[in-house]
Design an enzyme around this catalytic site. Structure first.
Site, PDB file in Angstrom:
ATOM      1  N   ASP A   1      51.871 105.503  55.926  1.00 30.18           N
ATOM      2  CA  ASP A   1      52.397 105.771  54.588  1.00 30.18           C
ATOM      3  C   ASP A   1      53.130 104.529  54.099  1.00 30.18           C
ATOM      4  O   ASP A   1      54.067 104.061  54.753  1.00 30.18           O
ATOM      5  CB  ASP A   1      53.347 106.974  54.619  1.00 30.18           C
ATOM      6  CG  ASP A   1      53.494 107.595  53.239  1.00 30.18           C
ATOM      7  OD1 ASP A   1      52.583 107.432  52.400  1.00 30.18           O
ATOM      8  OD2 ASP A   1      54.514 108.256  52.994  1.00 30.18           O
TER       9      ASP A   1
ATOM     10  N   TYR B   1      55.010 102.446  50.690  1.00 26.29           N
ATOM     11  CA  TYR B   1      56.178 102.751  49.863  1.00 26.29           C
ATOM     12  C   TYR B   1      56.121 101.811  48.657  1.00 26.29           C
ATOM     13  O   TYR B   1      57.105 101.195  48.313  1.00 26.29           O
ATOM     14  CB  TYR B   1      57.421 102.486  50.736  1.00 26.29           C
ATOM     15  CG  TYR B   1      58.747 103.045  50.273  1.00 26.29           C
ATOM     16  CD1 TYR B   1      58.926 104.394  49.986  1.00 26.29           C
ATOM     17  CD2 TYR B   1      59.858 102.194  50.149  1.00 26.29           C
ATOM     18  CE1 TYR B   1      60.164 104.884  49.600  1.00 26.29           C
ATOM     19  CE2 TYR B   1      61.110 102.692  49.772  1.00 26.29           C
ATOM     20  CZ  TYR B   1      61.242 104.039  49.499  1.00 26.29           C
ATOM     21  OH  TYR B   1      62.481 104.534  49.136  1.00 26.29           O
TER      22      TYR B   1
ATOM     23  N   THR C   1      55.170 107.202  47.000  1.00 26.87           N
ATOM     24  CA  THR C   1      55.331 108.013  45.796  1.00 26.87           C
ATOM     25  C   THR C   1      55.192 107.148  44.544  1.00 26.87           C
ATOM     26  O   THR C   1      55.888 106.143  44.399  1.00 26.87           O
ATOM     27  CB  THR C   1      56.709 108.696  45.823  1.00 26.87           C
ATOM     28  OG1 THR C   1      56.819 109.392  47.061  1.00 26.87           O
ATOM     29  CG2 THR C   1      56.848 109.679  44.684  1.00 26.87           C
TER      30      THR C   1
ATOM     31  N   ARG D   1      72.561 103.906  47.356  1.00 30.00           N
ATOM     32  CA  ARG D   1      73.237 102.613  47.137  1.00 30.00           C
ATOM     33  C   ARG D   1      73.165 102.261  45.662  1.00 30.00           C
ATOM     34  O   ARG D   1      72.312 101.484  45.233  1.00 30.00           O
ATOM     35  CB  ARG D   1      72.522 101.504  47.934  1.00 30.00           C
ATOM     36  CG  ARG D   1      72.475 101.673  49.434  1.00 30.00           C
ATOM     37  CD  ARG D   1      71.526 100.653  50.086  1.00 30.00           C
ATOM     38  NE  ARG D   1      70.153 100.787  49.578  1.00 30.00           N
ATOM     39  CZ  ARG D   1      69.239 101.610  50.081  1.00 30.00           C
ATOM     40  NH1 ARG D   1      69.515 102.337  51.131  1.00 30.00           N
ATOM     41  NH2 ARG D   1      68.046 101.693  49.544  1.00 30.00           N
TER      42      ARG D   1
ATOM     43  N   GLN E   1      65.347 115.009  56.317  1.00 28.96           N
ATOM     44  CA  GLN E   1      65.181 113.557  56.242  1.00 28.96           C
ATOM     45  C   GLN E   1      66.534 112.829  56.266  1.00 28.96           C
ATOM     46  O   GLN E   1      66.706 111.840  56.980  1.00 28.96           O
ATOM     47  CB  GLN E   1      64.417 113.213  54.963  1.00 28.96           C
ATOM     48  CG  GLN E   1      63.961 111.772  54.852  1.00 28.96           C
ATOM     49  CD  GLN E   1      63.067 111.540  53.629  1.00 28.96           C
ATOM     50  OE1 GLN E   1      62.662 112.468  52.941  1.00 28.96           O
ATOM     51  NE2 GLN E   1      62.768 110.277  53.357  1.00 28.96           N
TER      52      GLN E   1
ATOM     53  N   GLU F   1      55.474 114.800  47.118  1.00 28.54           N
ATOM     54  CA  GLU F   1      55.407 113.387  46.746  1.00 28.54           C
ATOM     55  C   GLU F   1      54.010 113.076  46.226  1.00 28.54           C
ATOM     56  O   GLU F   1      53.015 113.297  46.920  1.00 28.54           O
ATOM     57  CB  GLU F   1      55.764 112.470  47.931  1.00 28.54           C
ATOM     58  CG  GLU F   1      57.249 112.512  48.263  1.00 28.54           C
ATOM     59  CD  GLU F   1      57.720 111.408  49.223  1.00 28.54           C
ATOM     60  OE1 GLU F   1      58.906 111.081  49.189  1.00 28.54           O
ATOM     61  OE2 GLU F   1      56.887 110.905  50.002  1.00 28.54           O
TER      62      GLU F   1
ATOM     63  N   HIS G   1      60.036 104.600  42.240  1.00 34.78           N
ATOM     64  CA  HIS G   1      60.482 105.612  43.202  1.00 34.78           C
ATOM     65  C   HIS G   1      61.502 105.004  44.173  1.00 34.78           C
ATOM     66  O   HIS G   1      62.571 105.573  44.399  1.00 34.78           O
ATOM     67  CB  HIS G   1      59.285 106.165  43.975  1.00 34.78           C
ATOM     68  CG  HIS G   1      59.648 107.060  45.121  1.00 34.78           C
ATOM     69  ND1 HIS G   1      60.102 108.341  44.948  1.00 34.78           N
ATOM     70  CD2 HIS G   1      59.632 106.842  46.463  1.00 34.78           C
ATOM     71  CE1 HIS G   1      60.352 108.886  46.144  1.00 34.78           C
ATOM     72  NE2 HIS G   1      60.066 108.002  47.068  1.00 34.78           N
TER      73      HIS G   1
END
Lengths: 425, 425
Positions: free
Chosen positions: B123, B125, B356, B139, B236, B195, B130
């Site tokens: 997967d 990213y 996502t 953050r 998560q 997602e 996203h």
């Protein structure tokens, strides 16, 4: 369970003489499963190690398939029956000696493959001394994150690059961010490391959505092998946030050829308990059988053979010793149960890595990252060489064995891999 | 490449009437590959979608195997020849109509499976909006980590729980740490999310140790499908440090049945470039062809059908729209090259998730985490219901299509999954 396990009597001897040598990894009390081929190009076949021989399981008439997946899917009862038949046939004075002898090949004459086709591979992080030592390099005041003592931390790894023992692999290239630069560069890893782990092979799986309770968790485990999770520390430092290690790990890992069954490990069980002051696990990870006998006392060793040693005919130096039971914060059963508590589906041939199994003392570390304090304190080898991280031509050999009073010593064989130079860029 | 791709002429029509409906996802310009069975218990067979029909590829005499793995391993040249034969046979007035008609089944009469047996699943990213939105929740001042614009961030996921579209799955149970407690509890996830991703299917693989250069990277990609990477946000948050998401993701994911080939996506390519002020990629991830035509303009939609809607015969509400080209910071080719730069081996049937694919605007988000600001701003549905995260009985449907002046619109079909209650604990 112990009472019904055949072949554990330490007095039992085999008509395969080499199996009776006390130093042999594969006495009749062990009987690990693996896959071998006689020639390049032949399909891998199921074999059982006995002394310096391998039993061709199908040729011996003991299992009707050559496919390890079929064997992995058998029930613990069927596996027990197969072990019984092997013990009967291989023990000294067996009337089946003639039949079995025809199915026996010298180990030296065959090529061993991966123990099975590995489906999904999960790497855990149960070595608390490793997690603490590595955490200290990032966070001296709080080496262990708050979840560590509650969650058996794990993540998914790459199955396609798990190599059979003996294979060499190329030093990986990847993005590294030099400390004095704002931007990364692409280069060969300069901080290539090994990780001393055990591989846990899943036998019978579960259906998606059906968690495996702790009490029956070991019924889903086929056996253990040695596992080296080679790691590029410089790639790892730059890439791993926020989703974990990726290219720093998936270039290669190495597994030993033989799955040592839980039946063979039966005499080496140990109670599992939390030390005083440590939190008790949540109820789904706690149970009487797990406490009474959930840990396995497996002695572990790391050997390094440099190119210079190899050229001199030197088999290598032992650079670390450790123990599964002392290193692991969680048991095998707890890993199975945790992995499936959310309904995740396991299948025969899936493999878990244990995580790096460092002992509590500095010379018991399962990686160079720890043995050399992150590369700051080079390891001095007896031949005068030094190492911070691995160099091209280095071979790392992992070994494991189980030994205690009143039981026959068994071994795991070896897990061996060699670093080749990076591809030209 | 475009010049040689058969079947892209928007004027081309098929003798399968339903394929000529402008709203149909599967006109003759598309011809995606998937696997179907006619009856429970039958092996999955390779099919090609045309209108509301599926071509049984082996029965049509167009490919001699039923195994998708064989098709995935073909060269781009062989795949082009197969596409040519399909276009020849399915176009209006084809003399092969008689033969092909006998190999045609109504889509409504077959059951679609996974497009292929999925080997390793990675997967990525790549959705920068996203990553920014999620990063902001942790953050606020520095939502993107320093590596994000250099490294196509990715991690390994679980292949064994990737479900075919239409399957329901149980809400996962796992460890959650309540904010007001020092210790975690085991409970059903209360922050279950979807997602919106694309799945990228690998065709031909590479040998371990042999990186795939950017210029030839797309030759290793068979096609794209829709992918829903269901996520338990509460699991998560507690488990993911330091090695990434694990049980919060591996309980289930869902992939759509049809692999839309890069040939079919040819008219929808777009230049790929870094916006002003963004760092240029390192040289191994930069190249002329990638800049000129590396991006794919795929329109994406998320639909939610609650149990209440389903009971009322309501097909669901669209809750988000996005675009692959606008969302993705890296191209498909860059992902292949990055994944293999360290020598990692890819194999036919491996799948990448894109990550996502949220657009830049709040209503273009590809997850509820973003659409509801982490659960703080419930989504109001037209029937009066609200959602922060998914409830039992909710069905999420992903859809995708490509559309532009001068080309025939093509669609991906749908990726559908339904949340069942957690198992009783």
């Amino acid at each position: 369970m112990s009472a019904g396990t055949p072949g554990l009597d330490p007095a039992l001897r085999s008509w395969v003489d080499s199996a009776n040598d006390p130093a042999c990894d594969f006495p009749i009390q062990n009987l690990p499963f693996g896959r071998f081929r006689r020639d390049e190009g032949e399909e891998l076949r199921i074999g059982v190690a006995i002394g310096d021989r391998v039993v061709d399981l199908e040729a011996a008439g003991l299992f009707p398939h050559q496919q390890m997946k079929q064997l992995l899917r058998t029930s613990p009862f069927e596996r027990r029956a197969l072990r019984h038949a092997l013990v009967e046939g291989l023990q000294h004075g067996s009337p089946q000696r003639g039949t079995l002898e025809r199915a026996l090949l010298p180990l030296a004459s065959v090529q061993m493959g991966l123990p099975c086709d590995i489906g999904d591979y999960t790497d855990f992080y149960v070595g608390i001394h490793h997690a603490t030592a590595v955490g200290k390099q990032f966070r001296p005041d709080a080496p262990l994150l708050p979840n560590y003592k509650w969650v058996p931390i794990g993540y998914h790894g790459r199955a396609s690059t798990i190599n059979a023992s003996g294979a060499a692999f190329r030093r990986p290239v990847g993005q590294v961010k030099p400390p004095d630069s704002d931007t990364p560069v692409l280069r060969a890893s300069a901080r290539l490391d090994f990780e001393l782990e055990l591989g846990i092979f899943i036998g019978r799986g579960n259906a998606q959505g059906e968690p495996i309770a702790l009490d029956g968790a070991e019924d889903h485990v086929f056996g253990l092998a040695l596992f080296n999770d080679w790691s590029a520390r410089d790639l790892q430092a730059w890439e791993y946030q926020p989703l974990g290690p990726f290219l720093s790990k998936n270039f290669a890992s190495t597994v030993s050829p033989w799955m040592v069954t839980l039946d063979a490990l039966e005499p080496f069980r140990r109670p599992w308990q939390r030390a005083a002051g440590e939190p008790l696990p949540l109820p789904y990870l706690d149970g009487e059988a797990n406490r009474a006998r959930g840990a396995f006392d497996v002695h572990l060793e790391v050997w390094l053979q440099t190119a210079q040693m190899a050229a001199a005919g030197h088999a290598g130096e032992r650079i670390s010793r450790s123990s599964f039971a002392d290193a692991a914060y969680w048991t095998v059963a707890q890993l199975v149960t945790h992995h499936t508590v959310n309904g995740c589906r396991l299948e025969g041939g899936d493999m878990f890595g244990s995580g790096t199994l460092s002992g509590p003392l500095p010379d018991q570390a399962g990686s160079l990252l720890e043995l050399t304090a992150g590369g700051k304190a080079p390891l001095r080898l007896p031949n005068g060489e030094t190492r911070t991280f691995l160099e091209d031509g280095d071979t790392v050999i992992l070994r494991a064995s189980c030994e205690r009073e009143g039981a026959r010593r068994i071994g795991f064989g070896e897990c061996r891999g060699t670093v080749l130079p990076a591809p030209k860029m």
